[in-house]
Enzyme design. Structure first.
Site, mmCIF file in Angstrom:
data_model
loop_
_atom_site.group_PDB
_atom_site.id
_atom_site.type_symbol
_atom_site.label_atom_id
_atom_site.label_comp_id
_atom_site.label_asym_id
_atom_site.label_seq_id
_atom_site.Cartn_x
_atom_site.Cartn_y
_atom_site.Cartn_z
ATOM 1 C CB SER A 1 5.109 -9.496 71.094
ATOM 2 O OG SER A 1 5.218 -10.882 70.850
ATOM 3 C CB SER A 2 1.943 -11.799 66.975
ATOM 4 O OG SER A 2 3.013 -12.734 66.852
ATOM 5 C CE LYS B 1 10.676 -9.338 66.817
ATOM 6 N NZ LYS B 1 9.576 -10.254 66.700
ATOM 7 C CG ASP C 1 11.873 -13.568 63.909
ATOM 8 O OD1 ASP C 1 11.737 -12.514 64.550
ATOM 9 O OD2 ASP C 1 11.545 -14.682 64.354
ATOM 10 N NE ARG D 1 15.358 -14.920 64.331
ATOM 11 C CZ ARG D 1 15.397 -16.222 64.018
ATOM 12 N NH1 ARG D 1 16.270 -16.674 63.140
ATOM 13 N NH2 ARG D 1 14.546 -17.071 64.563
ATOM 14 N NE ARG E 1 2.208 -20.468 66.912
ATOM 15 C CZ ARG E 1 3.221 -19.612 67.076
ATOM 16 N NH1 ARG E 1 4.431 -20.069 67.367
ATOM 17 N NH2 ARG E 1 3.027 -18.309 66.977
HETATM 18 O O1 LIG Z 1 4.949 -16.684 67.857
HETATM 19 C C1 LIG Z 1 6.110 -16.950 67.526
HETATM 20 O O2 LIG Z 1 6.534 -18.132 67.523
HETATM 21 C C2 LIG Z 1 6.998 -15.860 67.111
HETATM 22 C C3 LIG Z 1 6.479 -14.639 66.784
HETATM 23 C C4 LIG Z 1 7.326 -13.513 66.365
HETATM 24 O O3 LIG Z 1 7.414 -12.613 67.453
HETATM 25 P P1 LIG Z 1 6.597 -11.203 67.541
HETATM 26 O O4 LIG Z 1 5.160 -11.502 67.433
HETATM 27 O O5 LIG Z 1 7.028 -10.708 68.886
HETATM 28 O O6 LIG Z 1 7.068 -10.343 66.400
HETATM 29 C C5 LIG Z 1 8.747 -13.946 66.000
HETATM 30 O O7 LIG Z 1 9.582 -12.820 65.970
HETATM 31 C C6 LIG Z 1 9.306 -14.921 66.998
HETATM 32 O O8 LIG Z 1 10.598 -15.332 66.639
HETATM 33 C C7 LIG Z 1 8.444 -16.149 67.076
HETATM 34 C C1 LIG Z 2 12.431 -12.938 68.217
HETATM 35 C C2 LIG Z 2 12.841 -14.193 68.270
HETATM 36 O O1 LIG Z 2 12.603 -15.074 69.273
HETATM 37 P P1 LIG Z 2 11.573 -15.085 70.493
HETATM 38 O O2 LIG Z 2 10.715 -16.302 70.281
HETATM 39 O O3 LIG Z 2 12.428 -15.173 71.705
HETATM 40 O O4 LIG Z 2 10.745 -13.823 70.405
HETATM 41 C C3 LIG Z 2 13.672 -14.765 67.190
HETATM 42 O O5 LIG Z 2 13.861 -16.001 67.174
HETATM 43 O O6 LIG Z 2 14.138 -14.021 66.306
#
Ligand SMILES: O=C(O)C1=C[C@@H](OP(=O)(O)O)[C@@H](O)[C@H](O)C1
Ligand SMILES: C=C(OP(=O)(O)O)C(=O)O
Length: 412
Positions: free
Chosen positions: A155-156, A323, A296, A368, A15
């Site tokens: 996914s967020s 994931k 995660d 992971r 970010r």
């Molecule tokens: O926005 C981010 O940095 C992340 C959001 C999450 O993903 P999801 O929103 O797909 O669950 C997380 O699992 C990922 O490792 C990083």
């Molecule tokens: C889901 C993961 O990564 P990504 O940012 O590739 O979604 C993770 O780091 O567990």
């Protein structure tokens, strides 16, 4: 007591790079993560013509509010979903023709709700092979903005990509979401946008993003809370004490709540504003826990679950199946290989108590899975062998050395 220094947060580094690239002025990022994901993100920005000076512990980014400095580029996003999802949104607000591709693993992961939303905003975007997957080409000519709806159940990151891009549109964005997963990551996005001068806010299911320009800043990146989970779990599993400096109740990362999960399992947890300490109990307790917000850390919990005095049931985590691999299936497969009784459903996994035996772990190229089962190995006679130990480079290239140092100190 063992102090473990954890490298920077992957999510905050990604970010911060995006925000710095989009801001007016030059941003200094302190203690960024050095890993395949964060290097891939920086490399992607460079391919788009952004200037990033990378010195040890300090990255300086020259912002370009108008967008990429080149009219055409080819970006390879490696395995990183933040890169693969955030950068196509960033370029859409600029001008030029930009092609994105990713690793085979990332090509399999979903993108459709994000690319659908960008198209709804008038972006000319074509998928080269499968609809809703990489590779893709964006022919960008700026985004006017407006209202749109988004399904964020897989996914967020789809929402984060649009939120980060909102200030770069002419009129701003109003995004109404359904089925949002990983809420703390969205809160992190909003908090970081504020630090860069944009007052985006959430009202119910709608996110309002004003077209208010980002301003450069000086930003200190926290240690990664998901990475910390392996070392906190190691303490919980072995009755030792681990302290992580730089990560506490002030953290922007939801995954710090993994410490609370360990507390429910009987560990002693103390959380200050900027540190967390976990001491493992005599015997871990079985629990039922909803991990929708902190998915995660599902593999971390699954990996220590057999040592509970009763079953551990993890619920509401369907999106862990999309994931780096299908994580519920991978946890099930590897726990079975170690002789542990386990069952799974669409969005849950239940693990029964039992002493794991030595086994070969199938990592499925997922950092992971590799890191989690390395923690199980601390209490598994004969240990484990990983089929792809190097996959930890995605977020923590030095993981095996750090865990070996713990083993040596604890004489395990
Ligand atoms: O926005 C981010 O940095 C992340 C959001 C999450 O993903 P999801 O929103 O797909 O669950 C997380 O699992 C990922 O490792 C990083
Ligand atoms: C889901 C993961 O990564 P990504 O940012 O590739 O979604 C993770 O780091 O567990």
């Amino acid at each position: 007591m063992t102090i473990v220094e954890i490298p920077g947060s992957k999510s905050i580094t990604a970010r911060a790079l995006f925000l710095a690239a989009a801001a007016e002025g030059s941003t200094v990022l302190r203690r960024p993560l050095l890993s395949d994901d964060s290097e891939g993100f920086a490399e992607g920005l460079r391919a788009l013509g952004y200037r990033i000076d990378q010195q040890p512990g300090v990255w300086t980014v020259e912002g370009r509010p108008a967008g990429p400095a080149v009219a055409e580029a080819d970006v390879f996003c490696r395995d990183g979903a933040t890169t693969a999802r955030f950068l196509p949104a960033l370029v859409s607000a600029g001008r030029g023709t930009f092609r994105f591709d990713a690793s085979a693993q990332m090509r399999r992961r979903p993108l459709g709700p994000l690319t659908g939303a960008l198209r709804e905003l008038g972006v000319d975007l074509t998928h080269e092979q499968a609809e809703g997957h990489h590779p893709l080409t964006v022919r960008a000519d700026g985004i006017k903005g407006g209202a749109l709806t988004l399904d964020a159940g897989l996914s967020s990151q789809f929402l984060t990509a649009l939120l980060l891009t909102g200030p770069l549109t002419a009129d701003g964005l109003d995004i109404t979401v359904s089925d949002l997963v990983s809420v703390p990551y969205v809160e992190m996005t909003l908090a970081m946008m504020r630090r860069f001068g944009n007052d985006a806010r959430r009202v119910g299911d709608t996110f309002h993003v004003p077209a208010q320009p980002y301003r450069a800043t000086d930003y200190l990146i926290e240690p990664d809370a998901s990475t910390a989970s392996y070392f906190l779990a190691a303490a919980a599993l072995t009755g030792r004490t681990v302290t992580i400096p730089g990560l506490g109740s002030d953290s922007l990362q939801g995954d710090i709540r993994f410490a609370e999960v360990l507390r429910q399992m009987g560990a002693e947890v103390s959380l200050s504003a900027d540190s967390v300490t976990v001491t493992g109990p005599e015997r871990l307790r079985g629990i039922t826990v909803n991990m929708r917000d902190i998915s995660d850390t599902v593999p971390t919990l699954a990996a220590i679950a057999p040592f509970g005095d009763g079953p551990v049931r993890i619920e509401d985590v369907y999106n862990t199946r999309v994931k780096e691999c299908d994580r519920l299936a991978a946890c099930e497969q590897n726990l079975r290989a170690m002789g542990v009784r386990v069952s799974t459903g669409r969005d849950w996994i239940e693990i029964h108590p039992g002493q794991p035996h030595a086994a070969a772990i199938a990592c499925h190229g997922d950092h992971r899975i590799a890191m989690s089962f390395s923690v199980t190995a601390l209490r598994t006679p004969g240990g484990v062998t990983l089929d792809d130990p190097a996959c930890v480079r995605k977020t923590f290239p030095g993981f095996h050395e750090a865990l070996s140092a713990l083993r040596a100190e604890w004489q395990l």
